[in-house]
Scaffold this motif. Sequence first.
Motif, PDB file in Angstrom:
ATOM      1  N   ALA A  42     -25.978  -4.061 -52.888  1.00 31.52           N
ATOM      2  CA  ALA A  42     -26.426  -2.672 -52.871  1.00 31.52           C
ATOM      3  C   ALA A  42     -27.623  -2.463 -51.958  1.00 31.52           C
ATOM      4  CB  ALA A  42     -26.775  -2.230 -54.287  1.00 31.52           C
ATOM      5  N   GLY A  43     -28.137  -3.550 -51.383  1.00 32.63           N
ATOM      6  CA  GLY A  43     -29.261  -3.442 -50.467  1.00 32.63           C
ATOM      7  C   GLY A  43     -30.620  -3.614 -51.118  1.00 32.63           C
ATOM      8  N   LEU A  44     -30.648  -3.994 -52.386  1.00 31.21           N
ATOM      9  CA  LEU A  44     -31.919  -4.231 -53.044  1.00 31.21           C
ATOM     10  C   LEU A  44     -32.482  -5.584 -52.614  1.00 31.21           C
ATOM     11  CD1 LEU A  44     -30.896  -3.003 -56.592  1.00 31.21           C
ATOM     12  CD2 LEU A  44     -32.696  -1.978 -55.181  1.00 31.21           C
ATOM     13  N   VAL A  64     -32.234   5.424 -55.996  1.00 29.46           N
ATOM     14  CA  VAL A  64     -33.402   6.003 -56.656  1.00 29.46           C
ATOM     15  C   VAL A  64     -34.683   5.454 -56.042  1.00 29.46           C
ATOM     16  CG1 VAL A  64     -34.716   6.001 -58.825  1.00 29.46           C
ATOM     17  CG2 VAL A  64     -32.284   6.578 -58.827  1.00 29.46           C
ATOM     18  N   ARG A  65     -34.702   4.154 -55.745  1.00 31.02           N
ATOM     19  CA  ARG A  65     -35.912   3.535 -55.190  1.00 31.02           C
ATOM     20  C   ARG A  65     -36.266   4.077 -53.813  1.00 31.02           C
ATOM     21  NH1 ARG A  65     -36.736  -2.964 -56.168  1.00 31.02           N
ATOM     22  NH2 ARG A  65     -38.028  -2.762 -58.040  1.00 31.02           N
ATOM     23  N   THR A  71     -26.363   0.013 -57.281  1.00 28.64           N
ATOM     24  CA  THR A  71     -26.316   0.977 -56.179  1.00 28.64           C
ATOM     25  C   THR A  71     -27.124   2.212 -56.532  1.00 28.64           C
ATOM     26  OG1 THR A  71     -24.147   0.189 -55.436  1.00 28.64           O
ATOM     27  CG2 THR A  71     -24.790   2.417 -54.780  1.00 28.64           C
ATOM     28  N   ASP A  72     -26.992   2.687 -57.764  1.00 24.90           N
ATOM     29  CA  ASP A  72     -27.796   3.828 -58.214  1.00 24.90           C
ATOM     30  C   ASP A  72     -29.285   3.498 -58.140  1.00 24.90           C
ATOM     31  OD1 ASP A  72     -25.456   5.281 -58.864  1.00 24.90           O
ATOM     32  OD2 ASP A  72     -25.398   4.373 -60.862  1.00 24.90           O
ATOM     33  N   PHE A  86     -25.317  -8.837 -61.743  1.00 21.50           N
ATOM     34  CA  PHE A  86     -26.500  -9.040 -60.912  1.00 21.50           C
ATOM     35  C   PHE A  86     -26.190  -9.329 -59.444  1.00 21.50           C
ATOM     36  CE2 PHE A  86     -30.011 -11.667 -59.227  1.00 21.50           C
ATOM     37  CZ  PHE A  86     -31.015 -10.704 -59.280  1.00 21.50           C
ATOM     38  N   PRO A  87     -25.121 -10.079 -59.098  1.00 17.01           N
ATOM     39  CA  PRO A  87     -24.844 -10.287 -57.679  1.00 17.01           C
ATOM     40  C   PRO A  87     -24.650  -8.987 -56.893  1.00 17.01           C
ATOM     41  CG  PRO A  87     -23.616 -11.856 -58.994  1.00 17.01           C
ATOM     42  CD  PRO A  87     -24.227 -10.883 -59.956  1.00 17.01           C
TER      43      PRO A  87
END
Length: 462
Positions: free
Chosen positions: A445-447, A363-364, A358-359, A439-440
């Motif tokens: 987190a929307g990545l 940041v992205r 999520t972080d 990783f799941p």
Amino acid sequence: MPKILPIDTPPLGDRSYLVHDGRVAFVVDPQRDIDRVLALADAEGVTITHVFETHIHNDYVTGGFALARRTGAAYHVNADDPVSFERVPVRDGDVVAVGAVMRLRVRHTPGHTFTHLSYVLEEHSRPVAVFSGGSLLFGSVGRPDLLGTEHTETLVHRQYASANGLAADLPDGTALYPTHGFGSFCAATQSEAVTSTIGQEKRTNPALTTPERQFVEDLLAGLDAWPAYYAHMAPANTAGPDEPDLTPPQRADAEQVRRRVAAGEWVVDLRNRVAFAAGHVAGTLNFGLDGSFATYLGWLIPWGTPLTLLGETPRQVADAQRELIRIGIDRPAAHAVGDPAGWAVDGRLDSFPRATFTDLAQVRHHRPVTVLDVRRNLEHAAGHLDNVVHIPLHELPHRLGEVPDDEVWVHCAAGYRAAVAASILDAAGRRVVAVDDEFPNAAEAGLPVTPGARQDTGAGHR
């Protein structure tokens, strides 16, 4: 029925066995730290009279030779194995009597190695159990590629034949006792089972339920890298390894720690990744005892490099030594325990941040950062974040130049390998953030995640 007692070694994903009739006992595939075996035999009030090896092991240094010498037991090893010590040679079809009622019938079950043996335990001429080593495992078989790619095609077919031969010749109720398959990289795939029988494997094991051609294709497609230290195990085992020295290594003060880091030696912090990230001596590496410590340290360290262990307590250092002797790293150069500030000459510690997926997603949205995926190839192929640099952890020390020289967010499957990688990058002077997350959670987190067609079934997803 003889009493069968597993001796688990979870860090390496293996099991040894002590089997007795109340008076005498035999041991199958003992690990290097034979004090565990001796203590169990003493607690059971039995005398060890025989030791059996299923094969020349690739993933650990055997304790069989030392155990036989200590106890005076007969040491049974395949007559065709090129060992340099005296043993009782056995071959397919031999029957070894242990005590008054136990009999072990030798079966040649090639596939994991060419000379692999299984041992069928018979009571009153009736099979009751089989010690299958790296042949037939719970839901799998031992991998056939550890002797080199030139032998893999031959060995995978022999592994299929061996597994099916055991299944055809043994009663369904025969209990199965493999050495590998509990997280070991020697297993082709992993199973959650903790017990099994021949009958159960006939219903569920792909080696026994799948046509040979499909089995071979599926197994070979699922093989990935194995730890580099495996290359040193067979030579050690054919030479007859002595008992290990588990006494504490010399103490290192802060100045010695500094000198060892400066000399390019490995100074390894055994604390968990949270504690390490919060404060550590510059240039030290983090292989926490809470994960696959020996597997990854043995995989990455240049063999023979002097090693210093840093732990919060003497017990941490002792536990690390025990794990390391199992893979042939016998004597650390030095150790230190206590407050990490005491390991630094000026008391100052380095640190780096930890984060979640999520972080990373947040940041992205604001600025570009390099994301480094250190999972193995099949894990990455099964699904990965878009726009990442992928370098498997075991390749990272030799490929640091491929990591862009900016802020690096490093992730794996669950955090352990990311922490190791973060410590390597930090020691090299890079700006790093360790993603300590499953990783799941990245997709949640929307990545953006690119899915893959297959899942890695190997060991060590951390």
